[in-house]
Design a protein around this motif. Structure first.
Motif, PDB file in Angstrom:
ATOM      1  N   MET A  17       1.415   1.349   9.119  1.00  0.00           N
ATOM      2  CA  MET A  17       1.013   2.638   8.587  1.00  0.00           C
ATOM      3  C   MET A  17       1.798   2.873   7.310  1.00  0.00           C
ATOM      4  O   MET A  17       2.984   2.631   7.256  1.00  0.00           O
ATOM      5  CB  MET A  17       1.318   3.718   9.632  1.00  0.00           C
ATOM      6  CG  MET A  17       0.718   5.033   9.315  1.00  0.00           C
ATOM      7  SD  MET A  17       0.565   6.139  10.733  1.00  0.00           S
ATOM      8  CE  MET A  17       2.237   6.297  11.269  1.00  0.00           C
ATOM      9  N   THR A  18       1.128   3.367   6.295  1.00  0.00           N
ATOM     10  CA  THR A  18       1.792   3.614   5.025  1.00  0.00           C
ATOM     11  C   THR A  18       2.262   5.061   4.953  1.00  0.00           C
ATOM     12  O   THR A  18       1.684   5.950   5.559  1.00  0.00           O
ATOM     13  CB  THR A  18       0.836   3.324   3.846  1.00  0.00           C
ATOM     14  OG1 THR A  18      -0.320   4.149   3.976  1.00  0.00           O
ATOM     15  CG2 THR A  18       0.423   1.866   3.821  1.00  0.00           C
ATOM     16  N   ALA A  19       3.317   5.284   4.206  1.00  0.00           N
ATOM     17  CA  ALA A  19       3.826   6.642   4.026  1.00  0.00           C
ATOM     18  C   ALA A  19       2.922   7.407   3.076  1.00  0.00           C
ATOM     19  O   ALA A  19       2.261   6.829   2.225  1.00  0.00           O
ATOM     20  CB  ALA A  19       5.245   6.584   3.466  1.00  0.00           C
ATOM     21  N   ALA A  23      -9.197  -3.638   3.080  1.00  0.00           N
ATOM     22  CA  ALA A  23      -8.905  -2.279   3.555  1.00  0.00           C
ATOM     23  C   ALA A  23      -7.405  -2.088   3.699  1.00  0.00           C
ATOM     24  O   ALA A  23      -6.840  -1.092   3.224  1.00  0.00           O
ATOM     25  CB  ALA A  23      -9.603  -2.012   4.884  1.00  0.00           C
ATOM     26  N   ASP A  24      -6.750  -3.048   4.353  1.00  0.00           N
ATOM     27  CA  ASP A  24      -5.306  -2.938   4.582  1.00  0.00           C
ATOM     28  C   ASP A  24      -4.521  -2.765   3.283  1.00  0.00           C
ATOM     29  O   ASP A  24      -3.484  -2.105   3.265  1.00  0.00           O
ATOM     30  CB  ASP A  24      -4.784  -4.170   5.324  1.00  0.00           C
ATOM     31  CG  ASP A  24      -5.311  -4.288   6.751  1.00  0.00           C
ATOM     32  OD1 ASP A  24      -5.924  -3.325   7.272  1.00  0.00           O
ATOM     33  OD2 ASP A  24      -5.118  -5.369   7.352  1.00  0.00           O
ATOM     34  N   GLY A  25      -5.025  -3.360   2.204  1.00  0.00           N
ATOM     35  CA  GLY A  25      -4.324  -3.277   0.924  1.00  0.00           C
ATOM     36  C   GLY A  25      -4.880  -2.234  -0.030  1.00  0.00           C
ATOM     37  O   GLY A  25      -4.399  -2.104  -1.154  1.00  0.00           O
ATOM     38  N   ALA A  26      -5.890  -1.500   0.408  1.00  0.00           N
ATOM     39  CA  ALA A  26      -6.547  -0.540  -0.486  1.00  0.00           C
ATOM     40  C   ALA A  26      -5.674   0.685  -0.738  1.00  0.00           C
ATOM     41  O   ALA A  26      -4.970   1.147   0.158  1.00  0.00           O
ATOM     42  CB  ALA A  26      -7.882  -0.092   0.113  1.00  0.00           C
ATOM     43  N   PRO A  27      -5.737   1.232  -1.961  1.00  0.00           N
ATOM     44  CA  PRO A  27      -5.024   2.480  -2.227  1.00  0.00           C
ATOM     45  C   PRO A  27      -5.503   3.570  -1.265  1.00  0.00           C
ATOM     46  O   PRO A  27      -6.707   3.732  -1.042  1.00  0.00           O
ATOM     47  CB  PRO A  27      -5.421   2.828  -3.667  1.00  0.00           C
ATOM     48  CG  PRO A  27      -5.851   1.526  -4.265  1.00  0.00           C
ATOM     49  CD  PRO A  27      -6.452   0.736  -3.137  1.00  0.00           C
TER      50      PRO A  27
END
Length: 184
Positions: free
Chosen positions: A1-3, A41-45
Motif C-alpha cells: 500500500m502506498t502512502a 496498475a501496481d506502478g501507476a500514479p
C-alpha cells in the motif's frame, strides 16, 4: 500500500462473467495480459492497493460473486488516477477486447465509492456496494464514472476506519483484507 496525503481514497469493484473457463485457449490472450496489466496498475500514479488471492499474483481464482464471475477490487488515491489507468494505459486493450472474454452485463458491473485513507475494503463490502447500486441507482454511497461524486459529497457514507491492520500495512499490493472469504 502506498502512502497518501488524501483523507479519502476511491475504492473500485468490477465484476465480469467469463464466457469460457480461464484455462480455455480462447481466454489465453486475456490471461497473458494479466501480469503486465497488474504490474502497470501496481506502478501507476495514485494506485494504493488491489485484491489478490493468497499465494497468487491476482484475484482471478477467487469467485465470491459466482463460479463464472471474476472480481477486480482496488483502491486509488483519486478518481482521476483510476480513470487514467483504466483508459490511458495498456488496460484499455483489455477493455476493447472484453466482449471476446466476458458476457455482456445487463446490470451494473462496476461500482465506485469513497473510503477513508488506509481502509482496505473487503469483498463483502464491495459486493454490498454493487448490490446497493443495482437496487437504488447511483448515489454518494455507490456510484460509477458516469455518475461520480466527490469525497466531500460522500463524507456521510464513509465507513469507519478500522483498527490498524499491521499485516496489511506493508508496502505491497498483495494483502487481502481479512475475512473476505467468510464475509461472502
Amino acid at each position: 500500500m502506498t502512502a497518501s496525503a488524501h483523507a479519502a481514497h476511491l475504492a473500485e469493484l468490477n465484476v465480469a462473467t467469463l464466457r469460457y473457463p480461464l484455462d480455455d485457449p480462447r481466454m489465453a490472450p486475456f490471461v497473458d495480459m494479466l501480469d503486465p496489466v497488474n504490474a502497470a496498475a501496481d506502478g501507476a500514479p495514485g494506485f494504493v492497493w488491489r485484491l489478490v488471492e493468497d499465494g497468487e499474483a491476482d484475484a482471478t481464482g477467487m469467485r465470491p460473486a459466482g463460479e463464472d464471475v471474476i472480481v477486480n477490487l482496488s483502491v486509488w488515491e483519486t478518481q482521476e488516477a483510476l480513470w487514467d489507468f483504466t483508459y490511458r494505459t495498456g488496460h484499455l486493450e483489455v477493455m476493447r477486447r472484453r466482449r471476446d472474454w466476458f458476457a455482456r452485463h445487463v446490470e451494473s458491473h462496476l461500482v465506485l465509492w469513497w473510503v477513508p485513507a488506509g481502509h482496505l475494503p473487503t469483498v463483502g463490502e464491495a459486493l454490498e456496494r454493487l448490490t446497493f447500486l443495482r437496487a437504488h441507482g447511483p448515489s454518494p454511497y455507490a456510484f460509477t464514472f458516469a455518475s461520480s461524486c466527490t469525497a466531500a459529497e460522500a463524507a456521510g457514507h464513509l465507513p469507519a476506519v478500522p483498527p490498524a491492520q499491521p499485516d496489511q500495512a506493508a508496502g505491497s499490493a498483495r494483502p487481502t483484507p481479512a475475512g473476505d472469504a467468510a464475509a461472502v
